[in-house]
Motif scaffolding. Structure first.
Motif, PDB file in Angstrom:
ATOM      1  N   ILE A  24      13.340   8.128  77.781  1.00 35.30           N
ATOM      2  CA  ILE A  24      12.574   8.519  78.043  1.00 35.30           C
ATOM      3  C   ILE A  24      11.502   9.571  77.793  1.00 35.30           C
ATOM      4  N   SER A  56      12.480   4.729  75.254  1.00 30.90           N
ATOM      5  CA  SER A  56      13.301   4.216  76.838  1.00 30.90           C
ATOM      6  C   SER A  56      14.183   2.958  75.783  1.00 30.90           C
ATOM      7  N   ILE A  57      14.713   1.919  76.833  1.00 31.46           N
ATOM      8  CA  ILE A  57      15.675   1.555  76.427  1.00 31.46           C
ATOM      9  C   ILE A  57      15.665   0.447  77.130  1.00 31.46           C
ATOM     10  N   LYS A  58      15.629  -0.904  76.286  1.00 27.97           N
ATOM     11  CA  LYS A  58      15.834  -2.499  77.401  1.00 27.97           C
ATOM     12  C   LYS A  58      17.051  -2.763  77.898  1.00 27.97           C
ATOM     13  N   ASN A  59      17.641  -2.657  76.887  1.00 31.58           N
ATOM     14  CA  ASN A  59      19.131  -3.224  77.010  1.00 31.58           C
ATOM     15  C   ASN A  59      20.374  -2.435  76.210  1.00 31.58           C
ATOM     16  N   TYR A  60      21.283  -2.623  76.654  1.00 33.07           N
ATOM     17  CA  TYR A  60      22.215  -2.555  75.731  1.00 33.07           C
ATOM     18  C   TYR A  60      23.672  -2.632  76.180  1.00 33.07           C
TER      19      TYR A  60
END
Length: 288
Positions: A24, A56-60
């Protein structure tokens, strides 16, 4: 390959910031390379096209969790005796409380000098992280400062100003983290304390993760050549705490003040105070 022959007509001045960063937060993305004439003799400058992006990260998916816990082995009989002993007695568990106090002023070209008034009650340690982004919560780097010191209650911590890259500072941080005898520091932690980020003429891009840097200062005083550890306690009355330091290399290569190549500046440093406290547990009562 003859590197000298290949690079004879190139000036390799890559204008970008390579660093590990917090999700972020912003980062430099190289979108292209192009050459610009530099001299009439044919010398060219290799330029990076930079785009500022937000990570950013959408899914993990968590695939594995491990933990290394050091302790002492106790038999079932021993544990049962402990439970029986405290079944009718209250007991105390020593603990620590951490309070976070962002300083009001950021670093300038000349360095860091900022202070604030905070209450102090049974303070045992000062911790100083130096974020490069206001949204960063776990990624902190070495500010590459000298003459660094915390002043409060008419005392300096440590007694002599610090250089965040010299051997004395390195040993100080190992000592306060109990990493000087039985336990060893990880390579990442040692790298964060010892890897230079700049010189007088160059800004050095890291090849390893250097974002686990934190200055820890124990509240100690020198008493006739011996170190005495004690708490700072002003009965929760506000008292000034000042942090100051100067860049080892001032100017364009200052990797703390110049967060990136777009003119971004760091937010104020943060002071974390560690307080001695305790938890009091009463015997369990039967609610039947």
């Amino acid at each position: 390959m003859n590197i000298d022959f290949t690079c004879r007509n190139w000036s390799l001045t890559f204008q970008y910031t390579k660093q590990f960063t917090h999700l972020i937060c912003t980062a430099d993305l190289i979108t292209g390379l192009h050459a610009e004439p530099l001299t009439e003799s044919g010398l060219k400058n290799l330029i990076c096209d930079i785009k500022l992006i937000t990570m950013s990260i959408k899914n993990y998916v968590i695939t594995e969790v491990t933990a290394n816990i050091a302790g002492y082995k106790a038999t079932d009989a021993c544990l049962n005796r402990v439970r029986q002993f405290y079944s009718q007695r209250p007991f105390v568990v020593p603990a620590q409380r951490v309070e976070v106090w962002p300083f009001p002023m950021s670093a300038t070209l000349a360095g860091i000098r900022t202070s604030q008034n905070i209450p102090q009650s049974h303070v045992t340690d000062f911790c100083l992280p130096f974020p490069k982004d206001a949204r960063a919560t776990i990624c902190f780097e070495n500010p590459c400062n000298q003459k660094m010191q915390v002043t409060t209650c008419g005392r300096n911590f440590p007694d002599m100003p610090m250089n965040t890259f010299d051997q004395q500072f390195f040993q100080l941080q190992l000592n306060v983290s109990n990493l000087d005898l039985l336990f060893e520091a990880t390579n990442e932690y040692e790298d964060a304390l010892t890897t230079p980020r700049n010189t007088a003429t160059l800004r050095l891009n890291p090849h390893t993760d250097l974002t686990i840097f934190l200055i820890i200062l124990q509240c100690q005083r020198n008493s006739n050549g011996a170190l005495t550890f004690e708490v700072l306690d002003n009965q929760n009355q506000n008292i000034s705490v000042e942090v100051k330091g100067a860049p080892i290399y001032q100017g364009a290569t200052d990797s703390y003040y110049n967060v990136d190549t777009s003119g971004k500046r760091p937010p104020p440093p943060i002071l974390c105070t560690v307080h001695d406290t305790f938890w009091l547990f009463s015997p369990a009562t039967d609610r039947n």
